[in-house]
Design a protein around this motif. Structure first.
Motif, PDB file in Angstrom:
ATOM      1  N   ARG A  14       0.837  -1.185   0.000  1.00 34.46           N
ATOM      2  CA  ARG A  14       0.000   0.000   0.000  1.00 34.46           C
ATOM      3  C   ARG A  14       0.879   1.244   0.000  1.00 34.46           C
ATOM      4  N   HIS A  15       0.558   2.158  -0.918  1.00 30.16           N
ATOM      5  CA  HIS A  15       1.191   3.473  -0.889  1.00 30.16           C
ATOM      6  C   HIS A  15       0.471   4.261   0.192  1.00 30.16           C
ATOM      7  N   VAL A  16       1.128   4.406   1.329  1.00 35.45           N
ATOM      8  CA  VAL A  16       0.464   4.914   2.520  1.00 35.45           C
ATOM      9  C   VAL A  16      -0.148   6.299   2.331  1.00 35.45           C
ATOM     10  N   PRO A  17       0.558   7.270   1.726  1.00 35.07           N
ATOM     11  CA  PRO A  17      -0.046   8.604   1.623  1.00 35.07           C
ATOM     12  C   PRO A  17      -1.369   8.638   0.863  1.00 35.07           C
ATOM     13  N   SER A  18      -1.483   7.833  -0.197  1.00 35.42           N
ATOM     14  CA  SER A  18      -2.690   7.870  -1.036  1.00 35.42           C
ATOM     15  C   SER A  18      -3.657   6.733  -0.749  1.00 35.42           C
ATOM     16  N   GLY A  19      -3.174   5.662  -0.112  1.00 37.08           N
ATOM     17  CA  GLY A  19      -4.009   4.500   0.125  1.00 37.08           C
ATOM     18  C   GLY A  19      -4.121   3.552  -1.049  1.00 37.08           C
ATOM     19  N   VAL A  20      -3.417   3.801  -2.150  1.00 41.35           N
ATOM     20  CA  VAL A  20      -3.510   2.944  -3.328  1.00 41.35           C
ATOM     21  C   VAL A  20      -2.826   1.611  -3.036  1.00 41.35           C
ATOM     22  N   VAL A  21      -3.535   0.513  -3.288  1.00 39.79           N
ATOM     23  CA  VAL A  21      -3.006  -0.829  -3.087  1.00 39.79           C
ATOM     24  C   VAL A  21      -2.419  -1.330  -4.396  1.00 39.79           C
ATOM     25  N   PHE A  22      -1.185  -1.813  -4.322  1.00 36.30           N
ATOM     26  CA  PHE A  22      -0.483  -2.354  -5.487  1.00 36.30           C
ATOM     27  C   PHE A  22      -0.257  -3.850  -5.291  1.00 36.30           C
ATOM     28  N   PRO A  82      -8.187   0.601 -10.969  1.00 35.48           N
ATOM     29  CA  PRO A  82      -7.949   1.992 -11.382  1.00 35.48           C
ATOM     30  C   PRO A  82      -8.125   2.938 -10.201  1.00 35.48           C
ATOM     31  N   LEU A  83      -7.475   4.087 -10.286  1.00 36.78           N
ATOM     32  CA  LEU A  83      -7.605   5.078  -9.230  1.00 36.78           C
ATOM     33  C   LEU A  83      -9.062   5.484  -9.050  1.00 36.78           C
ATOM     34  N   THR A  84      -9.466   5.597  -7.802  1.00 35.77           N
ATOM     35  CA  THR A  84     -10.813   6.058  -7.485  1.00 35.77           C
ATOM     36  C   THR A  84     -10.824   7.579  -7.367  1.00 35.77           C
ATOM     37  N   VAL A  85     -12.007   8.126  -7.266  1.00 35.71           N
ATOM     38  CA  VAL A  85     -12.146   9.573  -7.093  1.00 35.71           C
ATOM     39  C   VAL A  85     -11.398  10.028  -5.839  1.00 35.71           C
ATOM     40  N   SER A 104     -15.799   6.136  -4.185  1.00 42.23           N
ATOM     41  CA  SER A 104     -15.087   4.866  -4.254  1.00 42.23           C
ATOM     42  C   SER A 104     -15.130   4.246  -5.648  1.00 42.23           C
ATOM     43  N   THR A 105     -15.692   4.967  -6.616  1.00 44.22           N
ATOM     44  CA  THR A 105     -15.758   4.462  -7.980  1.00 44.22           C
ATOM     45  C   THR A 105     -14.564   4.964  -8.791  1.00 44.22           C
ATOM     46  N   THR A 106     -14.371   4.345  -9.943  1.00 45.39           N
ATOM     47  CA  THR A 106     -13.264   4.707 -10.821  1.00 45.39           C
ATOM     48  C   THR A 106     -13.340   6.171 -11.231  1.00 45.39           C
ATOM     49  N   ALA A 107     -12.217   6.860 -11.117  1.00 44.05           N
ATOM     50  CA  ALA A 107     -12.143   8.247 -11.581  1.00 44.05           C
ATOM     51  C   ALA A 107     -11.977   8.259 -13.091  1.00 44.05           C
ATOM     52  N   ARG A 108     -12.806   9.052 -13.770  1.00 46.87           N
ATOM     53  CA  ARG A 108     -12.671   9.263 -15.214  1.00 46.87           C
ATOM     54  C   ARG A 108     -12.075  10.652 -15.415  1.00 46.87           C
ATOM     55  N   VAL A 109     -10.795  10.686 -15.687  1.00 45.03           N
ATOM     56  CA  VAL A 109     -10.066  11.947 -15.735  1.00 45.03           C
ATOM     57  C   VAL A 109     -10.114  12.505 -17.149  1.00 45.03           C
ATOM     58  N   ASP A 110     -10.422  13.779 -17.243  1.00 44.03           N
ATOM     59  CA  ASP A 110     -10.539  14.416 -18.559  1.00 44.03           C
ATOM     60  C   ASP A 110      -9.605  15.615 -18.628  1.00 44.03           C
ATOM     61  N   ASP A 111     -10.105  16.792 -18.322  1.00 43.69           N
ATOM     62  CA  ASP A 111      -9.291  18.002 -18.415  1.00 43.69           C
ATOM     63  C   ASP A 111      -8.122  18.002 -17.429  1.00 43.69           C
ATOM     64  N   ASP A 112      -8.241  17.228 -16.347  1.00 41.07           N
ATOM     65  CA  ASP A 112      -7.196  17.194 -15.334  1.00 41.07           C
ATOM     66  C   ASP A 112      -6.117  16.159 -15.611  1.00 41.07           C
ATOM     67  N   LEU A 113      -6.152  15.496 -16.764  1.00 45.31           N
ATOM     68  CA  LEU A 113      -5.244  14.382 -17.009  1.00 45.31           C
ATOM     69  C   LEU A 113      -3.781  14.794 -16.914  1.00 45.31           C
ATOM     70  N   ASP A 114      -3.390  15.848 -17.600  1.00 41.44           N
ATOM     71  CA  ASP A 114      -1.985  16.255 -17.583  1.00 41.44           C
ATOM     72  C   ASP A 114      -1.541  16.635 -16.176  1.00 41.44           C
ATOM     73  N   THR A 240     -10.494   9.253 -19.364  1.00 40.02           N
ATOM     74  CA  THR A 240      -9.788   7.988 -19.233  1.00 40.02           C
ATOM     75  C   THR A 240      -9.557   7.661 -17.768  1.00 40.02           C
ATOM     76  N   ALA A 241      -9.374   6.386 -17.487  1.00 39.20           N
ATOM     77  CA  ALA A 241      -9.026   5.932 -16.146  1.00 39.20           C
ATOM     78  C   ALA A 241      -7.516   5.725 -16.058  1.00 39.20           C
ATOM     79  N   ILE A 242      -7.012   5.711 -14.823  1.00 37.22           N
ATOM     80  CA  ILE A 242      -5.578   5.596 -14.583  1.00 37.22           C
ATOM     81  C   ILE A 242      -5.325   4.422 -13.647  1.00 37.22           C
ATOM     82  N   ARG A 243      -4.468   3.493 -14.061  1.00 31.54           N
ATOM     83  CA  ARG A 243      -4.014   2.402 -13.197  1.00 31.54           C
ATOM     84  C   ARG A 243      -2.482   2.510 -13.136  1.00 31.54           C
TER      85      ARG A 243
END
Length: 252
Positions: A14-22, A82-85, A104-114, A240-243
């Protein structure tokens, strides 16, 4: 920054700061692309009446996922889903998602992608890494086999751990093929001349995308299930989603 845990009975980091599980994906060699056996499996589904529409466009575009070739993949870490909101907001606190149903659902990133890609301490998977992770040692249409995948294979909300755990493939990953996930590779039709060591293809232009079946759900009878196939790929357009992917942390 990293914590070793057991998630759904499997080792995870787990990436502790973000909570993302790898999950750690083992290295290996696999055959990447849409094989003749997979094309035959889709034909069999069509003959059995499992296709709502004619699949000639799919077969005509099969060359975009060919030729099949052997690719060597080194071990790496990839996000379980994929990353959640909520997870995106760790890096972009003001992030608002007009496509998601909840935090807790998948984030669909658009204008914020970059902005997100610049803020992430991780990288995008190459197409080879993504497909290798999706196949999880299998050579079939999806990790569940050559049967026509259905809506039960979609997963977009990861708040229910029991349901999430039940959807894992052999590498402990979920929702491969559900959301349209962007890869590091620039979009190039076909794999002629592509690297054999899982490096992304670089250049100018839109990136390659994998998956996307849940982004067009409820399905309208246009054979959207084809987006769940491990080898399905297309050109990025819109959200798009990000994993994310990370290198293995040092041992010990």
């Amino acid at each position: 920054m990293w914590a070793e845990e057991i998630v759904a009975g499997r080792p995870a980091r787990r990436h502790v700061p973000s909570g993302v599980v790898f999950r750690e994906v083992p290295g290996g060699i696999f055959r990447m692309g849409l094989s003749d056996a997979e094309l035959a499996a889709v034909r069999a589904i069509e003959r059995a009446g499992g296709a709502e529409d004619g699949l000639e466009p799919f077969f005509a575009n099969a060359k975009e996922s060919q030729p099949v070739r052997e690719v060597r993949v080194e071990p790496f870490l990839i996000a379980r889903h994929p990353l959640t909101v909520t997870q995106v907001r760790h890096w972009l606190p003001e992030y608002a998602d007009g496509y998601a149903d909840g935090d807790s659902t998948t984030a669909r990133v658009d204008d914020d992608l970059d902005d997100l890609l610049e803020a992430l301490p991780f990288r995008l998977p190459s197409e080879a890494e993504w497909e290798y992770a999706a196949r999880a040692g299998t050579t079939t249409l999806t990790f569940r086999g050559d049967a026509k995948p259905g809506a039960d294979q979609l997963l977009d909300d990861f708040g229910d751990e029991q349901r999430t755990a039940a959807a894992e493939n052999a590498f402990g990953l979920v929702a491969m093929g559900s959301a349209n996930e962007i890869c590091a590779d620039v979009w190039i039709p076909g794999f002629a001349g592509a690297p054999a060591d899982a490096r992304p293809r670089t250049g100018a232009g839109p990136r390659a995308v994998r998956g996307g079946a849940s982004d067009v759900y409820p399905w309208q009878g246009c054979d959207e299930w084809l987006l769940l196939l491990a080898a399905t790929r297309y050109e990025q357009a819109g959200f798009t989603a990000i994993r994310p992917v990370a290198p293995l942390p040092p041992r010990g």
